[in-house]
Each structure stands twice: as structure tokens, then as C-alpha cells.
Design a protein around this motif. Structure first.
Motif, PDB file in Angstrom:
ATOM      1  N   UNK A  13       1.476  -5.844   2.741  1.00 24.92           N
ATOM      2  CA  UNK A  13       2.876  -5.497   2.508  1.00 24.92           C
ATOM      3  C   UNK A  13       3.515  -6.446   1.508  1.00 24.92           C
ATOM      4  N   UNK A  14       3.206  -7.749   1.642  1.00 24.89           N
ATOM      5  CA  UNK A  14       3.740  -8.737   0.704  1.00 24.89           C
ATOM      6  C   UNK A  14       3.227  -8.458  -0.701  1.00 24.89           C
ATOM      7  N   UNK A  15       1.938  -8.150  -0.800  1.00 27.32           N
ATOM      8  CA  UNK A  15       1.340  -7.846  -2.094  1.00 27.32           C
ATOM      9  C   UNK A  15       2.040  -6.653  -2.740  1.00 27.32           C
ATOM     10  N   UNK A  16       2.218  -5.583  -1.973  1.00 28.21           N
ATOM     11  CA  UNK A  16       2.830  -4.373  -2.511  1.00 28.21           C
ATOM     12  C   UNK A  16       4.288  -4.622  -2.902  1.00 28.21           C
ATOM     13  N   UNK A  17       5.034  -5.329  -2.043  1.00 29.18           N
ATOM     14  CA  UNK A  17       6.447  -5.581  -2.322  1.00 29.18           C
ATOM     15  C   UNK A  17       6.626  -6.464  -3.554  1.00 29.18           C
ATOM     16  N   UNK A  18       5.839  -7.537  -3.635  1.00 29.87           N
ATOM     17  CA  UNK A  18       5.972  -8.454  -4.774  1.00 29.87           C
ATOM     18  C   UNK A  18       5.569  -7.782  -6.079  1.00 29.87           C
ATOM     19  N   UNK A  19       4.522  -6.967  -6.029  1.00 29.36           N
ATOM     20  CA  UNK A  19       4.096  -6.262  -7.241  1.00 29.36           C
ATOM     21  C   UNK A  19       5.153  -5.237  -7.660  1.00 29.36           C
ATOM     22  N   UNK A  20       5.725  -4.524  -6.688  1.00 29.68           N
ATOM     23  CA  UNK A  20       6.757  -3.534  -7.001  1.00 29.68           C
ATOM     24  C   UNK A  20       7.985  -4.196  -7.620  1.00 29.68           C
TER      25      UNK A  20
ATOM     26  N   UNK B 250      -5.609  -1.248  -4.248  1.00 25.59           N
ATOM     27  CA  UNK B 250      -6.023  -0.420  -3.117  1.00 25.59           C
ATOM     28  C   UNK B 250      -5.770  -1.113  -1.786  1.00 25.59           C
ATOM     29  N   UNK B 251      -5.349  -2.359  -1.827  1.00 35.36           N
ATOM     30  CA  UNK B 251      -5.158  -3.135  -0.618  1.00 35.36           C
ATOM     31  C   UNK B 251      -4.111  -2.581   0.342  1.00 35.36           C
TER      32      UNK B 251
ATOM     33  N   UNK C 108      -1.103   5.008  -1.786  1.00 37.90           N
ATOM     34  CA  UNK C 108      -1.841   5.008  -3.045  1.00 37.90           C
ATOM     35  C   UNK C 108      -1.027   5.663  -4.158  1.00 37.90           C
ATOM     36  N   UNK C 109      -0.237   6.685  -3.802  1.00 36.58           N
ATOM     37  CA  UNK C 109       0.612   7.318  -4.808  1.00 36.58           C
ATOM     38  C   UNK C 109       1.650   6.347  -5.348  1.00 36.58           C
ATOM     39  N   UNK C 110       2.249   5.562  -4.446  1.00 35.58           N
ATOM     40  CA  UNK C 110       3.263   4.597  -4.875  1.00 35.58           C
ATOM     41  C   UNK C 110       2.649   3.494  -5.728  1.00 35.58           C
ATOM     42  N   UNK C 111       1.530   2.922  -5.266  1.00 34.12           N
ATOM     43  CA  UNK C 111       0.886   1.858  -6.040  1.00 34.12           C
ATOM     44  C   UNK C 111       0.323   2.397  -7.356  1.00 34.12           C
TER      45      UNK C 111
ATOM     46  N   UNK D 222       2.088  10.933 -10.931  1.00 28.96           N
ATOM     47  CA  UNK D 222       1.148  10.566  -9.881  1.00 28.96           C
ATOM     48  C   UNK D 222       1.086  11.635  -8.797  1.00 28.96           C
ATOM     49  N   UNK D 223       2.241  12.174  -8.420  1.00 29.03           N
ATOM     50  CA  UNK D 223       2.261  13.228  -7.393  1.00 29.03           C
ATOM     51  C   UNK D 223       1.496  14.462  -7.861  1.00 29.03           C
ATOM     52  N   UNK D 224       1.723  14.884  -9.088  1.00 21.09           N
ATOM     53  CA  UNK D 224       1.031  16.069  -9.598  1.00 21.09           C
ATOM     54  C   UNK D 224      -0.464  15.810  -9.758  1.00 21.09           C
ATOM     55  N   UNK D 225      -0.834  14.570 -10.079  1.00 21.98           N
ATOM     56  CA  UNK D 225      -2.260  14.237 -10.227  1.00 21.98           C
ATOM     57  C   UNK D 225      -2.952  14.185  -8.874  1.00 21.98           C
TER      58      UNK D 225
END
Length: 219
Positions: free
Chosen positions: A23-30, A91-92, A129-132, A159-162
């Protein structure tokens, strides 16, 4: 204590902390991607430090499990997804889904059937995965010459259409890294779609089979 029990205890103790690290990884990257040009350099540097710290934790976890397994190359062959995730940290966030499943199991028997759990977890995986994927492709495409994805909304729509294997073609990546990310998203979309479709079909077959075994009322 043998290596298997030590490995099991390590995995049990680290599942939730690794979920938090994901969660930290995803939040900080976002924040780094979406806050570019809006936040101060100090905040962006802090997010970068948190991103690499979380990545380092994943690396330490993989190294410890590799050593405790006592199998060396056998461990790598048995855990190909973990190996890929180590080098593709975006992918984490899937660790979050794994952590959720672990918490459900610790509170007793899961209340969802196997088929329902597959569908729910595939749905959660698709969202994460769609969000990342949208973040990563936007990170690569923004500002690139000839880029069509100029906003995060464009990247999210693409990303959604893909993932849905539709591919309208209104937005396309133009950078090499963006296209590599696109290949990964296509593969993931096909895999998740196949998993959900196959599981739903299996559930329908089991339901119809039970109805046939039970027969009509009063028979």
C-alpha cells in the motif's frame, strides 16, 4: 526446527507487513506521478524514498525465503511470479489481495465459495493492476513527442479498454517503455478475463448439475 517450518513462520509473520508495504509503495508512487509539477521537490523526494524502501523490503523478503527454502534454483522455479514481481515492482499491489485472503482465513473458514473467491480476487487484482498500469503508462507517456495520453484520465481510460480487450485505439502509447507496459497489461487482461469466465462457467455447470441430481420437486 527444519527449514520448511522456519519458512512457514517467516511467511506468516511477514504477510501483513508486506501488504502494508505494498500500500505504501502504491500510494507513494501515485503521489509522485500525479503530483509531478504540483508538489514540492521535498515531498516528491520523500515519496521516492518510500517507494525504494518498500521495494527493498520486498527484496529482503525474497532473499530470506530463498535462503530458508534451502533449494536455491528450485525456489526460483517454484515461485516464478515472486521472481517477476521482484523485478517488476508495479505488480506488488497484488500482495494486498494475498493479505486480504490471509486475514479471511485467520478468522475461520472463508464465507465465499471457491468460485466466488476467484471472481472477487480477480476483480480486486484487475482494479489494482489497472490503476498501477495507468500510473506507469502515464508516467512514461506524458510529455513524450507525439503522445496521445496527455492526462491521467486518458491513461486510465486506455488501461480500462486494454484490460477489457476492447482496444478502441483512441489512445496509444508511443514510447518503448509505454508499449512494453501495454504488452503486460494485455497479457494480464487476457489471463484475468479467462480466469473469471472459466470460473463462472464452472459454477454454472455445478449449479445445473445439482439441479439435475435433485430432480423436480415431488419426484
Amino acid at each position: 526446527m527444519d527449514d520448511d517450518s522456519r519458512l512457514a513462520r517467516w511467511q506468516q509473520r511477514t504477510e501483513i507487513p508486506l501488504g502494508v508495504a505494498s500500500l505504501v509503495f502504491l500510494a507513494s508512487y501515485a503521489i509522485r506521478v500525479l503530483g509531478h509539477g504540483h508538489l514540492t521537490d521535498a515531498v516528491l523526494d520523500l515519496c521516492l524514498a518510500l517507494t525504494f524502501t518498500a521495494w527493498a523490503l520486498f527484496g529482503v523478503d525474497y532473499a530470506v525465503r530463498w535462503l530458508l527454502s534451502g533449494q536455491r534454483w528450485g525456489f526460483v522455479r517454484r515461485h516464478p511470479l515472486d521472481t517477476v514481481v521482484l523485478f517488476l515492482p508495479l505488480l506488488r499491489p497484488l500482495q494486498i489481495v494475498k493479505t486480504y485472503d490471509t486475514v479471511q482465513r485467520r478468522h475461520g473458514r472463508p464465507w465465499l465459495t471457491v468460485q466466488a473467491r476467484v471472481i472477487v480476487y480477480a476483480g480486486l487484482s484487475t482494479v489494482l493492476l489497472g490503476f498501477t498500469g495507468a500510473l506507469s503508462v502515464y508516467h512514461q507517456e506524458r510529455g513524450a513527442p507525439g503522445a496521445t495520453m496527455r492526462t491521467f484520465g486518458d491513461a486510465l481510460w486506455w488501461t480500462c479498454s486494454t484490460l477489457a480487450t476492447v482496444g478502441y485505439g483512441d489512445f496509444t502509447p508511443v514510447t518503448v517503455r509505454g508499449r512494453l507496459i501495454a504488452v503486460g497489461i494485455m497479457a494480464v487482461g487476457l489471463g484475468l478475463l479467462g480466469a473469471v469466465t472459466g470460473t463462472f462457467a464452472s459454477w454454472l455447470l455445478q449449479a445445473f448439475s445439482r439441479e439435475e441430481d435433485e430432480g423436480p420437486p415431488g419426484s
